[in-house]
Design a protein around this motif. Structure first.
Motif, PDB file in Angstrom:
ATOM      1  N   ILE A 253       0.833  -1.205   0.000  1.00 49.77           N
ATOM      2  CA  ILE A 253       0.000   0.000   0.000  1.00 49.77           C
ATOM      3  C   ILE A 253       0.866   1.252   0.000  1.00 49.77           C
ATOM      4  O   ILE A 253       0.635   2.178  -0.783  1.00 49.77           O
ATOM      5  CB  ILE A 253      -0.942   0.017   1.222  1.00 49.77           C
ATOM      6  N   ARG A 254       1.905   1.270   0.843  1.00 46.39           N
ATOM      7  CA  ARG A 254       2.735   2.473   0.962  1.00 46.39           C
ATOM      8  C   ARG A 254       4.199   2.234   0.620  1.00 46.39           C
ATOM      9  O   ARG A 254       4.844   3.101   0.030  1.00 46.39           O
ATOM     10  CB  ARG A 254       2.648   3.026   2.395  1.00 46.39           C
ATOM     11  N   ASP A 255       4.731   1.110   0.979  1.00 48.06           N
ATOM     12  CA  ASP A 255       6.155   0.835   0.813  1.00 48.06           C
ATOM     13  C   ASP A 255       6.519   0.797  -0.671  1.00 48.06           C
ATOM     14  O   ASP A 255       5.918   0.069  -1.455  1.00 48.06           O
ATOM     15  CB  ASP A 255       6.487  -0.506   1.479  1.00 48.06           C
ATOM     16  N   THR A 256       7.510   1.580  -1.065  1.00 48.50           N
ATOM     17  CA  THR A 256       7.967   1.596  -2.458  1.00 48.50           C
ATOM     18  C   THR A 256       9.298   0.871  -2.655  1.00 48.50           C
ATOM     19  O   THR A 256       9.782   0.770  -3.779  1.00 48.50           O
ATOM     20  CB  THR A 256       8.122   3.048  -2.956  1.00 48.50           C
ATOM     21  N   ALA A 257       9.857   0.365  -1.574  1.00 48.43           N
ATOM     22  CA  ALA A 257      11.167  -0.285  -1.670  1.00 48.43           C
ATOM     23  C   ALA A 257      11.054  -1.742  -2.080  1.00 48.43           C
ATOM     24  O   ALA A 257      12.010  -2.328  -2.594  1.00 48.43           O
ATOM     25  CB  ALA A 257      11.897  -0.177  -0.330  1.00 48.43           C
ATOM     26  N   ASN A 258       9.892  -2.322  -1.856  1.00 45.31           N
ATOM     27  CA  ASN A 258       9.723  -3.742  -2.164  1.00 45.31           C
ATOM     28  C   ASN A 258       8.516  -3.910  -3.086  1.00 45.31           C
ATOM     29  O   ASN A 258       7.401  -3.539  -2.736  1.00 45.31           O
ATOM     30  CB  ASN A 258       9.495  -4.542  -0.882  1.00 45.31           C
TER      31      ASN A 258
ATOM     32  N   LYS B  83       7.526   9.433  10.108  1.00 45.66           N
ATOM     33  CA  LYS B  83       8.268   9.572   8.863  1.00 45.66           C
ATOM     34  C   LYS B  83       9.140   8.335   8.641  1.00 45.66           C
ATOM     35  O   LYS B  83       9.766   7.825   9.558  1.00 45.66           O
ATOM     36  CB  LYS B  83       9.147  10.827   8.891  1.00 45.66           C
ATOM     37  N   GLY B  84       9.153   7.869   7.419  1.00 47.59           N
ATOM     38  CA  GLY B  84       9.975   6.711   7.091  1.00 47.59           C
ATOM     39  C   GLY B  84       9.313   5.389   7.382  1.00 47.59           C
ATOM     40  O   GLY B  84       9.881   4.328   7.104  1.00 47.59           O
ATOM     41  N   ALA B  85       8.084   5.410   7.944  1.00 52.73           N
ATOM     42  CA  ALA B  85       7.402   4.155   8.248  1.00 52.73           C
ATOM     43  C   ALA B  85       6.993   3.463   6.954  1.00 52.73           C
ATOM     44  O   ALA B  85       6.683   4.100   5.952  1.00 52.73           O
ATOM     45  CB  ALA B  85       6.178   4.422   9.112  1.00 52.73           C
ATOM     46  N   VAL B  86       6.994   2.140   6.972  1.00 55.47           N
ATOM     47  CA  VAL B  86       6.642   1.381   5.769  1.00 55.47           C
ATOM     48  C   VAL B  86       5.431   0.495   6.012  1.00 55.47           C
ATOM     49  O   VAL B  86       5.134  -0.390   5.227  1.00 55.47           O
ATOM     50  CB  VAL B  86       7.827   0.524   5.274  1.00 55.47           C
TER      51      VAL B  86
ATOM     52  N   LEU C 186       3.166   2.405  -4.917  1.00 57.30           N
ATOM     53  CA  LEU C 186       3.272   2.110  -6.350  1.00 57.30           C
ATOM     54  C   LEU C 186       1.977   1.560  -6.932  1.00 57.30           C
ATOM     55  O   LEU C 186       1.985   0.941  -7.998  1.00 57.30           O
ATOM     56  CB  LEU C 186       4.410   1.105  -6.567  1.00 57.30           C
ATOM     57  N   GLN C 187       0.871   1.790  -6.257  1.00 56.83           N
ATOM     58  CA  GLN C 187      -0.379   1.180  -6.694  1.00 56.83           C
ATOM     59  C   GLN C 187      -0.832   1.675  -8.068  1.00 56.83           C
ATOM     60  O   GLN C 187      -1.285   0.884  -8.907  1.00 56.83           O
ATOM     61  CB  GLN C 187      -1.480   1.429  -5.663  1.00 56.83           C
ATOM     62  N   ASN C 188      -0.714   2.969  -8.330  1.00 52.04           N
ATOM     63  CA  ASN C 188      -1.100   3.474  -9.641  1.00 52.04           C
ATOM     64  C   ASN C 188      -0.206   2.921 -10.742  1.00 52.04           C
ATOM     65  O   ASN C 188      -0.686   2.575 -11.832  1.00 52.04           O
ATOM     66  CB  ASN C 188      -1.063   5.004  -9.651  1.00 52.04           C
ATOM     67  N   LYS C 189       1.081   2.807 -10.449  1.00 52.95           N
ATOM     68  CA  LYS C 189       2.006   2.232 -11.429  1.00 52.95           C
ATOM     69  C   LYS C 189       1.627   0.787 -11.723  1.00 52.95           C
ATOM     70  O   LYS C 189       1.598   0.364 -12.888  1.00 52.95           O
ATOM     71  CB  LYS C 189       3.441   2.305 -10.905  1.00 52.95           C
ATOM     72  N   LEU C 190       1.326   0.030 -10.667  1.00 53.63           N
ATOM     73  CA  LEU C 190       0.905  -1.364 -10.850  1.00 53.63           C
ATOM     74  C   LEU C 190      -0.357  -1.426 -11.701  1.00 53.63           C
ATOM     75  O   LEU C 190      -0.439  -2.236 -12.642  1.00 53.63           O
ATOM     76  CB  LEU C 190       0.665  -2.007  -9.482  1.00 53.63           C
ATOM     77  N   MET C 191      -1.333  -0.575 -11.411  1.00 54.89           N
ATOM     78  CA  MET C 191      -2.588  -0.596 -12.167  1.00 54.89           C
ATOM     79  C   MET C 191      -2.354  -0.262 -13.633  1.00 54.89           C
ATOM     80  O   MET C 191      -2.895  -0.931 -14.528  1.00 54.89           O
ATOM     81  CB  MET C 191      -3.581   0.394 -11.545  1.00 54.89           C
ATOM     82  N   GLU C 192      -1.557   0.740 -13.914  1.00 52.80           N
ATOM     83  CA  GLU C 192      -1.286   1.127 -15.300  1.00 52.80           C
ATOM     84  C   GLU C 192      -0.595  -0.002 -16.063  1.00 52.80           C
ATOM     85  O   GLU C 192      -0.920  -0.267 -17.229  1.00 52.80           O
ATOM     86  CB  GLU C 192      -0.433   2.392 -15.329  1.00 52.80           C
TER      87      GLU C 192
END
Length: 803
Positions: free
Chosen positions: A502-507, A549-552, A571-577
């Motif tokens: 949902i929020r984490d962009t590192a994984n 801040k910085g929470a994943v 990255l949810q929008n990227k995944l959807m696109e």
């Protein structure tokens, strides 16, 4: 020097002298005779209250107004439960009369599946607390135990229903009353007597973290849901061991804070307060609600925790409220620390009690502060007795003096019964809103050979449940993936890839998700938000989560997690696109606590299903909708905006010059009341008959609705009203009636609604409730912006209404 001269003997003599002096200052209280009037169940309650009050010390009275946090009050060693030293100390020193959240388990309380109690143990624990309170105090007054119950009792092993925003999406008051009855029975069987809920906040700010706890943006819908919850919680006999007192939250105007800040400033005028924010509470009080919680915010500079207008003038005088009021957690202390209207906590305690706030939720807001206020003559004994009497009345009327205990075996049978599990699925299915279904891509065929189930909320138990949820045992919650697997069995190849968080962009593993989509015949993409708390999150003293801040963690909603944007996070929008780019049929399932920005999905995804937080059976209910075993009929209780720049955006705005923006139109993406079906409905033959008398008016309305499609389905019929010309500015339309009906293909049903002066009234320029003469417009349809039938009627003369 004298002490030094006489040594230990001198110390002993001084100690004896101090003890004798203390005994002179605090004489021993007389023993209570067994035949004391208050112990006699055959005596009138008010006489029992007065008898008990005259026997109580000031300290014992103040103790009855304290509600301490309860989860540290019991001990658990193996299978054995008992009372803790903390509880014994609270009884001895503060003489407390109430506990809150004794059975609550979550990361804030640090209670887990191992350290918390299962239902039978919970009943044993509350019995132990009651027994100690009754047997180890001079007066033997039982406890009132309050628990969080917004979408199920927030305790281990209980049934988890959809959160309130999903409950409202059912538009089915009978179903919600049935659900509330089940929640009450589960809580009461474990020893609770009070259920916190429903939340009746009018929500016009989706950035606010607690949108999921509300019934949306319309006063009438909120009021009807609130009435259903109160009736389900309280039943008709609070002595039956199956019902609990309902505590209404949060009084008042808490759900539209400035900037979306939880507990923040409420900017609301006197007329708007009366016409929009208070009516849901009024409906619930009229339905018999026996407890009301004051909210954290202030209104026009007066904190609700010390607002005599709200707590006395409105509740007691205007609405004839018969219950007791309680602060939100730490709300009394907030008069000093947050609002800065009290010089110190003693002053704050006096302000709150004098304003009509009866009970402190925290155990420290009143307590010593109130004792000092009484000693300083800041609070009269009559005011104290009134507050204590309101609490004792509940204890007497619930029969707690005669039977404070529950039967643990009953809890084992009642909690999470097969019937309640089935009910959880029914509520979840009824709450699902079909937002888009291009080219009838839904329902999906059960004969599909390859299905890709993708997304961070496709197989995440806690993201599906919402805030105020206890830890869940493995296998108890059916996720979307599990629901689809169960639905199709071995007949289809189901590929699951999370894709991103949902929020984490590192994984992330978006590439694997795309590959799975490319190999599938259809894709179920499950995105949205999360109110799932974890043990790494920090919490305020009120229990609200703190943004770090910085929470994943996935948490982007739930109490304390306010937003500046409504965009899908991470990255949810990227995944959807990327998934849409594969060209495969995509069904977007949204699991969320607030309306999120789905503009891209509305333009590019074939089908969109909004499930909010659907509870423990949500995955099974969603699978039923996706594959046509359930025809969705949920309707939006809140508008879905296109941008935060539109906020506030709600359907029942006051007549004004609203116009489009440079960047986009002013109307929301999806309006209040909207929802699609797998069938179609036709509206015809609207008729109105107006009967006007000197002090009343009746408008009888009838029309017919036909299922003109090929499958059976539910329609939510909605009736709106507009006052065409009025002395003060009124809304462009207002929901006044609704009904969810089931129709077979080709079936027609006549609907009849009755409007009275209560539905037509307004607050005129003199702040008097009246029905003004003139024309009104009726609007009947499938949503606030899908009106199928209209007709005008006239009220010939003014009608004055008693407040």
């Amino acid at each position: 020097m004298k002490i030094a001269k006489h040594g230990m003997l001198g110390l002993a003599l001084i100690s004896m002298h101090l003890q004798v002096s203390a005994q002179k200052k605090q004489p021993a209280q007389p023993a209570v005779p067994k035949n004391a009037l208050y112990k006699n169940a055959s005596i009138d309650t008010e006489k029992r209250i007065q008898d008990l009050l005259q026997r109580m010390t000031v300290e014992e009275k103040v103790g009855q107004l304290s509600t301490m946090l309860g989860w540290d009050m019991y001990t658990k060693k193996g299978d054995q439960v008992g009372v803790s030293d903390a509880f014994k100390k609270a009884i001895a020193e503060q003489k407390i009369g109430n506990l809150w959240a004794t059975l609550r388990a979550d990361p804030w309380t640090k209670k887990t599946l191992e350290t918390g109690t299962h239902p039978v143990q919970s009943a044993e624990a509350t019995n132990a607390l009651q027994r100690y309170a009754v047997e180890n105090t001079r007066l033997g007054i039982p406890l009132l135990l309050a628990e969080e119950c917004p979408h199920g009792h927030m305790a281990i092993g209980t049934t988890v229903f959809p959160t309130s925003i999903g409950q409202a999406s059912t538009w089915d008051v009978r179903l919600i009353q049935e659900m509330a009855t089940a929640i009450a029975a589960e809580a009461r069987s474990q020893g609770a007597q009070i259920g916190y809920g429903p939340v009746l906040d009018l929500a016009r700010e989706p950035r606010w973290s607690r949108m999921e706890e509300t019934y949306g943006e319309d006063p009438y819908l909120i009021g009807q849901m609130g009435k259903a919850m109160v009736k389900g919680f309280q039943g008709t006999d609070l002595k039956d061991g199956k019902h609990v007192i309902s505590t209404l939250k949060h009084f008042a105007a808490y759900g539209s804070p400035e900037g979306g800040h939880n507990g923040g400033i409420s900017v609301v005028g006197a007329r708007s307060l009366q016409q929009a924010y208070l009516p849901p509470f009024r409906e619930a009080v009229k339905a018999g609600a026996l407890s009301v919680m004051a909210s954290y915010n202030s209104i026009d500079g007066i904190p609700c925790s010390a607002n005599a207008y709200l707590l006395k003038d409105v509740l007691l005088q205007q609405w004839q409220f018969k219950g007791f009021t309680v602060s939100d957690l730490g709300g009394i202390q907030g008069l000093t620390s947050t609002h800065h209207v009290a010089e110190n906590h003693v002053d704050g305690a006096a302000q709150a009690l004098n304003a009509g706030l009866n009970v402190d939720l925290s155990g420290t807001g009143f307590a010593d502060n109130l004792l000092k206020a009484i000693k300083q003559n800041l609070v009269s004994m009559a005011t104290l007795d009134t507050a204590v009497g309101n609490v004792l009345r509940m204890k007497f009327n619930m029969g707690l003096f005669e039977q404070p205990y529950v039967t643990p075996a009953t809890a084992g049978n009642v909690v999470h019964s097969n019937a309640n599990q089935a009910l959880a699925k029914k509520v979840a299915a009824s709450s699902i809103v079909l937002l888009k279904n291009q080219n009838n891509v839904l329902p999906l065929s059960k004969h599909l050979q390859r299905i890709a189930v993708i997304g961070p909320n496709a197989d995440n138990v806690y993201n599906q449940l919402g805030d105020y949820t206890a830890p869940q045992a493995d296998g108890k919650v059916i996720t979307v993936l599990k629901g689809i697997q169960s639905k199709l069995g071995a007949t289809a190849k189901i590929a699951y890839v999370k894709g991103c968080a949902i929020r984490d962009t590192a994984n992330q593993n978006i590439d694997a998700a795309v590959k799975a989509a490319q190999q599938a015949d259809a894709v179920v993409l499950v995105l949205g938000g999360s109110s799932a708390r974890d043990f790494e999150t920090k919490y305020q003293s009120t229990g609200a989560a703190e943004v770090q801040k910085g929470a994943v963690s996935d948490m982007e909603s739930g109490e304390g997690f306010d937003r500046v944007s409504l965009d899908l996070m991470g990255l949810q929008n990227k995944l959807m696109e990327k998934i849409v780019a594969t060209g495969k049929p995509v069904v977007l399932v949204l699991i969320e606590g607030r309306p999120l920005n789905i503009n891209y999905a509305a333009d590019h995804v074939a089908a969109i299903v909004n499930a909010w937080y659907p509870g423990e059976a949500g995955g099974a209910a969603i699978a039923d909708v996706l594959f046509g075993d359930y025809n969705p009929a949920g309707r939006l209780p809140v508008s879905i905006p296109k941008s935060v720049g539109q906020l506030p955006v709600y359907y029942n705005y006051l007549h004004a010059g609203r116009h489009d923006y440079v960047e986009m139109e002013a109307k929301p993406l999806y309006s209040f009341g909207f929802g699609l079906s797998y069938t179609q409905f036709r509206y015809q033959q609207l008729k109105t008959i107006v009967t006007s008398k000197q002090n009343s008016v009746a408008v009888n309305i009838s029309f017919v609705v036909t299922n003109s499609g090929k499958v059976a389905g539910d329609e939510v019929v909605q009736l709106y009203l507009r006052d065409d010309v009025s002395s003060v500015v009124t809304p462009v339309q207002q929901l006044k009636r609704f009904e969810r009906i089931s129709l077979k293909p080709g079936e027609t049903r006549e609907l009849n609604f009755l409007l009275t002066e209560e539905d037509l009234k307004l607050l005129n320029r003199d702040m008097q409730w009246v029905v003004e003469p003139g024309n009104f417009t009726l609007m009947v349809g499938a949503s606030s912006d899908d009106i199928r039938l209209t007709e005008k009627f006239n009220v010939p003369s003014i009608i004055k209404i008693q407040p």
